[in-house]
Design a protein around this motif. Structure first.
Motif, PDB file in Angstrom:
ATOM      1  N   HIS A 239       5.592  -2.659  -3.661  1.00 16.98           N
ATOM      2  CA  HIS A 239       6.108  -1.478  -2.974  1.00 16.98           C
ATOM      3  C   HIS A 239       7.446  -1.815  -2.329  1.00 16.98           C
ATOM      4  O   HIS A 239       7.506  -2.467  -1.287  1.00 16.98           O
ATOM      5  CB  HIS A 239       5.109  -1.002  -1.919  1.00 16.98           C
ATOM      6  CG  HIS A 239       3.776  -0.624  -2.481  1.00 16.98           C
ATOM      7  ND1 HIS A 239       3.555   0.571  -3.128  1.00 16.98           N
ATOM      8  CD2 HIS A 239       2.601  -1.306  -2.529  1.00 16.98           C
ATOM      9  CE1 HIS A 239       2.293   0.618  -3.527  1.00 16.98           C
ATOM     10  NE2 HIS A 239       1.699  -0.504  -3.185  1.00 16.98           N
TER      11      HIS A 239
ATOM     12  N   THR B 210       0.842  -1.189   0.000  1.00 16.51           N
ATOM     13  CA  THR B 210       0.000   0.000   0.000  1.00 16.51           C
ATOM     14  C   THR B 210       0.874   1.234   0.000  1.00 16.51           C
ATOM     15  O   THR B 210       1.994   1.216   0.526  1.00 16.51           O
ATOM     16  CB  THR B 210      -0.943   0.024   1.220  1.00 16.51           C
ATOM     17  OG1 THR B 210      -1.630   1.290   1.278  1.00 16.51           O
ATOM     18  CG2 THR B 210      -0.157  -0.142   2.527  1.00 16.51           C
ATOM     19  N   ASP B 211       0.379   2.312  -0.601  1.00 19.83           N
ATOM     20  CA  ASP B 211       1.110   3.572  -0.606  1.00 19.83           C
ATOM     21  C   ASP B 211       0.970   4.313   0.722  1.00 19.83           C
ATOM     22  O   ASP B 211       1.655   5.318   0.935  1.00 19.83           O
ATOM     23  CB  ASP B 211       0.588   4.486  -1.725  1.00 19.83           C
ATOM     24  CG  ASP B 211       1.066   4.038  -3.093  1.00 19.83           C
ATOM     25  OD1 ASP B 211       2.097   3.342  -3.145  1.00 19.83           O
ATOM     26  OD2 ASP B 211       0.414   4.369  -4.089  1.00 19.83           O
ATOM     27  N   GLU B 212       0.086   3.853   1.591  1.00 14.28           N
ATOM     28  CA  GLU B 212      -0.175   4.547   2.854  1.00 14.28           C
ATOM     29  C   GLU B 212      -0.031   3.592   4.042  1.00 14.28           C
ATOM     30  O   GLU B 212      -0.987   3.318   4.766  1.00 14.28           O
ATOM     31  CB  GLU B 212      -1.577   5.151   2.842  1.00 14.28           C
ATOM     32  CG  GLU B 212      -1.775   6.193   1.744  1.00 14.28           C
ATOM     33  CD  GLU B 212      -3.187   6.754   1.718  1.00 14.28           C
ATOM     34  OE1 GLU B 212      -3.327   7.984   1.636  1.00 14.28           O
ATOM     35  OE2 GLU B 212      -4.141   5.959   1.800  1.00 14.28           O
TER      36      GLU B 212
ATOM     37  N   GLU C 135       1.346   4.034   6.854  1.00 15.74           N
ATOM     38  CA  GLU C 135       1.097   4.677   8.144  1.00 15.74           C
ATOM     39  C   GLU C 135      -0.393   4.723   8.478  1.00 15.74           C
ATOM     40  O   GLU C 135      -0.782   4.747   9.646  1.00 15.74           O
ATOM     41  CB  GLU C 135       1.691   6.091   8.160  1.00 15.74           C
ATOM     42  CG  GLU C 135       1.013   7.109   7.248  1.00 15.74           C
ATOM     43  CD  GLU C 135       1.359   6.932   5.776  1.00 15.74           C
ATOM     44  OE1 GLU C 135       0.713   7.588   4.940  1.00 15.74           O
ATOM     45  OE2 GLU C 135       2.270   6.159   5.458  1.00 15.74           O
ATOM     46  N   LEU C 136      -1.240   4.697   7.444  1.00 17.95           N
ATOM     47  CA  LEU C 136      -2.682   4.711   7.658  1.00 17.95           C
ATOM     48  C   LEU C 136      -3.236   3.294   7.743  1.00 17.95           C
ATOM     49  O   LEU C 136      -3.995   2.960   8.663  1.00 17.95           O
ATOM     50  CB  LEU C 136      -3.365   5.470   6.512  1.00 17.95           C
ATOM     51  CG  LEU C 136      -4.894   5.455   6.488  1.00 17.95           C
ATOM     52  CD1 LEU C 136      -5.448   6.169   7.717  1.00 17.95           C
ATOM     53  CD2 LEU C 136      -5.417   6.118   5.209  1.00 17.95           C
ATOM     54  N   ARG C 137      -2.864   2.442   6.804  1.00 16.97           N
ATOM     55  CA  ARG C 137      -3.435   1.092   6.732  1.00 16.97           C
ATOM     56  C   ARG C 137      -2.822   0.129   7.736  1.00 16.97           C
ATOM     57  O   ARG C 137      -3.471  -0.852   8.123  1.00 16.97           O
ATOM     58  CB  ARG C 137      -3.238   0.520   5.322  1.00 16.97           C
ATOM     59  CG  ARG C 137      -3.719   1.427   4.203  1.00 16.97           C
ATOM     60  CD  ARG C 137      -5.192   1.678   4.260  1.00 16.97           C
ATOM     61  NE  ARG C 137      -5.610   2.589   3.202  1.00 16.97           N
ATOM     62  CZ  ARG C 137      -6.799   3.184   3.166  1.00 16.97           C
ATOM     63  NH1 ARG C 137      -7.681   2.967   4.132  1.00 16.97           N
ATOM     64  NH2 ARG C 137      -7.101   4.000   2.165  1.00 16.97           N
TER      65      ARG C 137
ATOM     66  N   GLU D  92      -0.820  10.961  -7.026  1.00 16.05           N
ATOM     67  CA  GLU D  92      -0.758   9.730  -6.240  1.00 16.05           C
ATOM     68  C   GLU D  92      -1.994   8.885  -6.528  1.00 16.05           C
ATOM     69  O   GLU D  92      -3.065   9.405  -6.864  1.00 16.05           O
ATOM     70  CB  GLU D  92      -0.684  10.033  -4.747  1.00 16.05           C
ATOM     71  CG  GLU D  92       0.622  10.706  -4.327  1.00 16.05           C
ATOM     72  CD  GLU D  92       0.683  10.940  -2.832  1.00 16.05           C
ATOM     73  OE1 GLU D  92      -0.344  10.690  -2.153  1.00 16.05           O
ATOM     74  OE2 GLU D  92       1.728  11.381  -2.345  1.00 16.05           O
TER      75      GLU D  92
ATOM     76  N   TYR E  88      -4.148   5.039  -5.417  1.00 15.93           N
ATOM     77  CA  TYR E  88      -4.268   3.825  -4.629  1.00 15.93           C
ATOM     78  C   TYR E  88      -4.046   2.625  -5.542  1.00 15.93           C
ATOM     79  O   TYR E  88      -4.288   2.690  -6.752  1.00 15.93           O
ATOM     80  CB  TYR E  88      -5.650   3.725  -3.978  1.00 15.93           C
ATOM     81  CG  TYR E  88      -5.862   4.698  -2.841  1.00 15.93           C
ATOM     82  CD1 TYR E  88      -4.842   4.966  -1.931  1.00 15.93           C
ATOM     83  CD2 TYR E  88      -7.090   5.325  -2.659  1.00 15.93           C
ATOM     84  CE1 TYR E  88      -5.036   5.854  -0.885  1.00 15.93           C
ATOM     85  CE2 TYR E  88      -7.298   6.206  -1.612  1.00 15.93           C
ATOM     86  CZ  TYR E  88      -6.263   6.472  -0.728  1.00 15.93           C
ATOM     87  OH  TYR E  88      -6.450   7.338   0.303  1.00 15.93           O
TER      88      TYR E  88
ATOM     89  N   PRO F 112      -6.357   9.670  -2.972  1.00 19.39           N
ATOM     90  CA  PRO F 112      -5.191  10.242  -2.290  1.00 19.39           C
ATOM     91  C   PRO F 112      -5.252  11.759  -2.278  1.00 19.39           C
ATOM     92  O   PRO F 112      -5.913  12.390  -3.114  1.00 19.39           O
ATOM     93  CB  PRO F 112      -4.010   9.742  -3.140  1.00 19.39           C
ATOM     94  CG  PRO F 112      -4.540   8.558  -3.878  1.00 19.39           C
ATOM     95  CD  PRO F 112      -5.985   8.853  -4.132  1.00 19.39           C
TER      96      PRO F 112
ATOM     97  N   ASP G   5     -12.649   6.865  -1.898  1.00 18.08           N
ATOM     98  CA  ASP G   5     -11.509   7.583  -1.326  1.00 18.08           C
ATOM     99  C   ASP G   5     -10.438   7.812  -2.377  1.00 18.08           C
ATOM    100  O   ASP G   5     -10.132   6.921  -3.181  1.00 18.08           O
ATOM    101  CB  ASP G   5     -10.905   6.795  -0.166  1.00 18.08           C
ATOM    102  CG  ASP G   5     -11.756   6.874   1.089  1.00 18.08           C
ATOM    103  OD1 ASP G   5     -12.684   7.694   1.116  1.00 18.08           O
ATOM    104  OD2 ASP G   5     -11.485   6.101   2.028  1.00 18.08           O
TER     105      ASP G   5
END
Length: 210
Positions: free
Chosen positions: A122, A24-26, A28-30, A95, A97, A90, A88
């Motif tokens: 990633h 995932t690109d996120e 810190e969130l996921r 960017e 998802y 980015p 949702d």
């Protein structure tokens, strides 16, 4: 929408920590502390992230209830799945998802088809598109602006400008190999013909002597 956001790797240390392959690109969130993730296989979860840290460029996670290396080893290769709202987007315009990029058609600037994105990897240094070609083989395309010229979600395509050698032209290589094989066969035939002529000449000379 359910998306695979990571795959659990090796156990690290003796206190239940594991390495994870981020998808995932996120992260810190996921994959942040408190995140509750379903798993594949489902019998292994759900798992709740207790702590997370980066060590030597790899993300390390510890899950609630996993306190030792034995428990961590039992989680190896399990996929972590998060619920994501398809609406949702980015925060940044450039960017995307992973679910937006999956199954995009990959083409060159002149429209030549390269294949279809089947996976996004990633890595610590960069992201890679895993592209399945029409012949079933795969090619890896770095997701960098020097190579990925355009992402057109409306047209469901990704336009790339690959440097020489990035995309393997198998037809050209096969042609070169065929030419080399043909040249070798001709050389062998010529050598065989010369050897036969020499043997014939020697036999005729031997007959004359007799």
């Amino acid at each position: 929408m359910e998306l695979v956001v990571a795959r659990i790797g090796r156990a690290h240390g003796i206190k239940g920590e594991v390495t994870v392959e981020v998808r995932t690109d996120e992260p810190e969130l996921r994959l942040g502390p408190g995140a509750v993730l379903r798993t594949e296989p489902a019998s292994a979860g759900p798992l709740t992230v207790e702590t997370g840290r980066v060590h030597s460029g790899r993300l390390m996670l510890r899950f609630a209830g996993v306190k030792d290396r034995t428990g961590a080893e039992a989680l190896r290769n399990i996929l972590l799945i998060a619920d994501v709202d398809p609406a949702d987007l980015p925060a940044e315009d450039d960017e995307y998802y992973d679910h937006q990029l999956m199954d995009l058609d990959v083409v060159l600037e002149d429209g030549t088809a390269v294949g279809r994105i089947t996976e996004i990897s990633h890595l610590p240094s960069q992201d890679l598109f895993i592209v399945e070609r029409p012949d079933g083989t795969e090619v890896m395309i770095p997701f960098v602006e020097e190579i990925v010229a355009e992402i057109d979600l409306a047209e469901q395509r990704c336009v790339i400008t690959p440097p020489p050698g990035l995309i393997d032209d198998r037809a050209e290589i096969a042609s070169e190999r065929d030419a080399e094989a043909e040249a070798e066969a001709e050389a062998e035939a010529e050598a065989g013909a010369k050897a036969g002529a020499k043997a014939g000449a020697e036999a005729e000379a031997a007959g004359d002597d007799a």
